[in-house]
Scaffold this motif. Sequence first.
Motif, PDB file in Angstrom:
ATOM      1  N   CYS A  13       0.846  -1.200   0.000  1.00  0.00           N
ATOM      2  CA  CYS A  13       0.000   0.000   0.000  1.00  0.00           C
ATOM      3  C   CYS A  13       0.882   1.252   0.000  1.00  0.00           C
ATOM      4  O   CYS A  13       1.865   1.317   0.735  1.00  0.00           O
ATOM      5  N   CYS A  20       1.035  -2.267   4.566  1.00  0.00           N
ATOM      6  CA  CYS A  20       0.200  -3.442   4.282  1.00  0.00           C
ATOM      7  C   CYS A  20       0.518  -3.984   2.894  1.00  0.00           C
ATOM      8  O   CYS A  20       0.629  -3.224   1.924  1.00  0.00           O
ATOM      9  N   LEU A  46      -6.724  -4.457   5.551  1.00  0.00           N
ATOM     10  CA  LEU A  46      -6.486  -3.168   4.901  1.00  0.00           C
ATOM     11  C   LEU A  46      -7.442  -2.144   5.496  1.00  0.00           C
ATOM     12  O   LEU A  46      -8.515  -2.497   5.974  1.00  0.00           O
ATOM     13  N   CYS A  47      -7.072  -0.874   5.423  1.00  0.00           N
ATOM     14  CA  CYS A  47      -8.014   0.179   5.826  1.00  0.00           C
ATOM     15  C   CYS A  47      -8.666   0.753   4.574  1.00  0.00           C
ATOM     16  O   CYS A  47      -8.407   0.320   3.449  1.00  0.00           O
ATOM     17  N   LYS A  49      -8.233   3.447   2.965  1.00  0.00           N
ATOM     18  CA  LYS A  49      -7.357   4.025   1.930  1.00  0.00           C
ATOM     19  C   LYS A  49      -6.727   2.918   1.088  1.00  0.00           C
ATOM     20  O   LYS A  49      -6.628   3.030  -0.130  1.00  0.00           O
ATOM     21  N   VAL A 197      -4.461  -0.170  10.400  1.00  0.00           N
ATOM     22  CA  VAL A 197      -4.258  -1.618  10.540  1.00  0.00           C
ATOM     23  C   VAL A 197      -3.403  -1.914  11.778  1.00  0.00           C
ATOM     24  O   VAL A 197      -3.650  -2.898  12.487  1.00  0.00           O
TER      25      VAL A 197
HETATM   26 FE1  SF4 Z   1      -2.448   1.374   3.648  1.00  0.00          FE
HETATM   27 FE2  SF4 Z   1      -4.283   1.547   5.539  1.00  0.00          FE
HETATM   28 FE3  SF4 Z   1      -2.452  -0.370   5.607  1.00  0.00          FE
HETATM   29 FE4  SF4 Z   1      -1.768   2.126   6.104  1.00  0.00          FE
HETATM   30  S1  SF4 Z   1      -3.139   0.868   7.333  1.00  0.00           S
HETATM   31  S2  SF4 Z   1      -0.646   0.711   4.787  1.00  0.00           S
HETATM   32  S3  SF4 Z   1      -3.088   3.246   4.696  1.00  0.00           S
HETATM   33  S4  SF4 Z   1      -4.051  -0.123   4.072  1.00  0.00           S
END
Ligand code: SF4
Length: 698
Positions: A13, A20, A46-47, A49, A197
């Motif tokens: 990501c 992630c 995953l979040c 975004k 996450v």
């Molecule tokens: Fe991407 Fe969200 Fe994982 Fe951060 S927590 S790397 S923004 S999916």
Amino acid sequence: RGPAAEREVASVCPYCGVGCQVGFRVRDGSIEEVVGLDGPSNQGRLCVKGRFGFGYLTHPDRLRQPLIRRDGAAKDPSDCRDPRGALAKFREASWEEALDRAAEGLRRIRDGHGPDALAGFGSAKGSNEEAYLFQKLVRTGFGTNNVDHCTRLCHAASVAALLEGIGSGAVTAPFTAALEAEVIIVIGARPTENHPVAATFLKEAASRGAQLVTMDPRGSELDRHATEVVRFAAGRDVAVLNAMLHTIVTEELCDRQYIAAHTEDFGLIRDHVAAYAPEAMAPIAGVPAEQLRRVARLYARARTAMILWGMGISQSTHGTDNTRCLIALALLCGQVGRPGTGLHPLRGQNNVQGASDAGLIPMMFPDYHRTGDDLFRARLETLWGAALRPEPDLTVVEIMHAMTRGQVRGMYIMGENPAMSDPDLAHARAGFARLEHLVVQDLFLTETAALADVVLPASAWPEKDGTVTNTNRQVQIGRAAVTPPGAARQDLAIITEMARRLGLAWSYAHPREVFAEMAAAMPSLANITWERLQREGSVTYPSPAPDAPGEAIVFGDRFPTSTGRARFVPAGLSDPAEMPDEGFPFVLTTGRQLEHWHTGTMTRRAEPLDMLEPGPTASLCPADLERLGIAAGDRLRLVTRRGAIELSARVDPMLPPGLVFVSFAFAEAAANLLTNPQLDPWGKIPEFKFCAVRVERA
Ligand code: SF4
């Protein structure tokens, strides 16, 4: 889910430092869907975004052709308010013409005014290879160490204190180590919004029985899972932490054996914190003395305990002092180097750890060797075949001031948007407009690019191969899933072309070659190769052998300092640089929000995210709104000594009275028009978390 994808490409990501691992599902040359893969930092999670933040790739605003400023088109700082409107000031050009123009301007300034008249900002959003090559270009092609990136605005204070105290700026343990901790302190951080996450692992740890302590002036969603919620007064971190240190020392809760075996200067901290009894600090900290004692005892008595922190600690004129206190807490109690223990500054950008490791900071070469370190500099000069300067040179905000003074006359900016992210934007934008020559390499005509002479259309993360290093020290590989639009090019190729035009005989054809050179320059990457990363996807550094897993938890035996011991460094109380007064009675704090990333360049062009958070808001607590006679949704004007913005009011019961929060993602109400550029003296990080502000009805 859309129709079946033709292929799935494993990558990482591009948003936050959690790193992630994602699968880009591609159909007809476009990313149709993004899924979470089983990476070490996300285990399939995953979040919002990571799932829905990729519409920017195909947005009509993507730059598809190099741009050159038209003859006579003035650089006007007001163009930053509407970069699309500034497009008419540019004409399209071929790559040859644009690169020649870009390099010629930089060369002219270097040769006419000396290397220090130039500066470069690289990016924590690019790969390790791009960061490494960019700083190498500035140091060898420009001939200056005026190179920095957004780490200066993020965890520079944490890194300064960590290097000083324990000899390494990276985390001592991954955030997943919290699953083995009895006590977890989260201070100055809102992981549910900024590292979502990672927050799921902290919640999981709490649900398994870990005692979670949240400490922040603002409440957060994580408070619901906490044993203790410490809501202290904004800017008073040192008072809170010194009171905890005092409790641990005076109540004999220290780990004497650990202190004797692994630390030095214990006497300094013992004597220093004697004056910081919780009862004396309580009125300053805004926290009952008994709670300060209770939390200190909880942490000190735990068999295993971790501290995680964010920008609430670091983005302060006393950010280094704040971090010194956190380090002292861990050292007093021996909470480093074992499973379930550790110090973890939650890194912001996806590759801020890797970009810093790669040397994208003015005072250090790759792997944090100071530019004044003659031995390492000589080694690097041999590897690079170029003379290097020993002077540490200028950081981000110092470069801003140097632009305004006319000392820095030309810049190359890759993938950063300082005309939105720097403090005191009116001053910063005027400085950029004053530059004789500005080259910007980016995906869009950003607020910064609107003031450029040459704009080079770059590639987005899902369009390229490369490595990134997340907050856990996990080096991970990303793979190109789609191709850049139009004539946009790979960043690595653009940097290489610029280098050639500045007289460097570079011939990197693939990031793998750059990674190999990095590994030769950086002992931290020993035993990590491009091929291994292709095979394993993620390797934690340091890695003791080519086939051994990396060391997730470090410094159990010795610290990487000259003595092998960690140092206690006392921190004294100091006020924030600008206190509220009659004219500006509120405190402004700025930050990110879940749906938007930093200056909004990408997420505001990702439709689902933009729909969720379409416009700028100023959050206040219900009591403050009522006192001001303002309802949620009303238009507000926020005024500081540096600027004013207008935006909608939002009610946030998690804010204490007197504190206003604004996200810095919205160009139409740019929060950094308001913020204070005063710097922490060690980390050189500005005070984004505290300045005096007036709230008016618009
Ligand atoms: Fe991407 Fe969200 Fe994982 Fe951060 S927590 S790397 S923004 S999916």
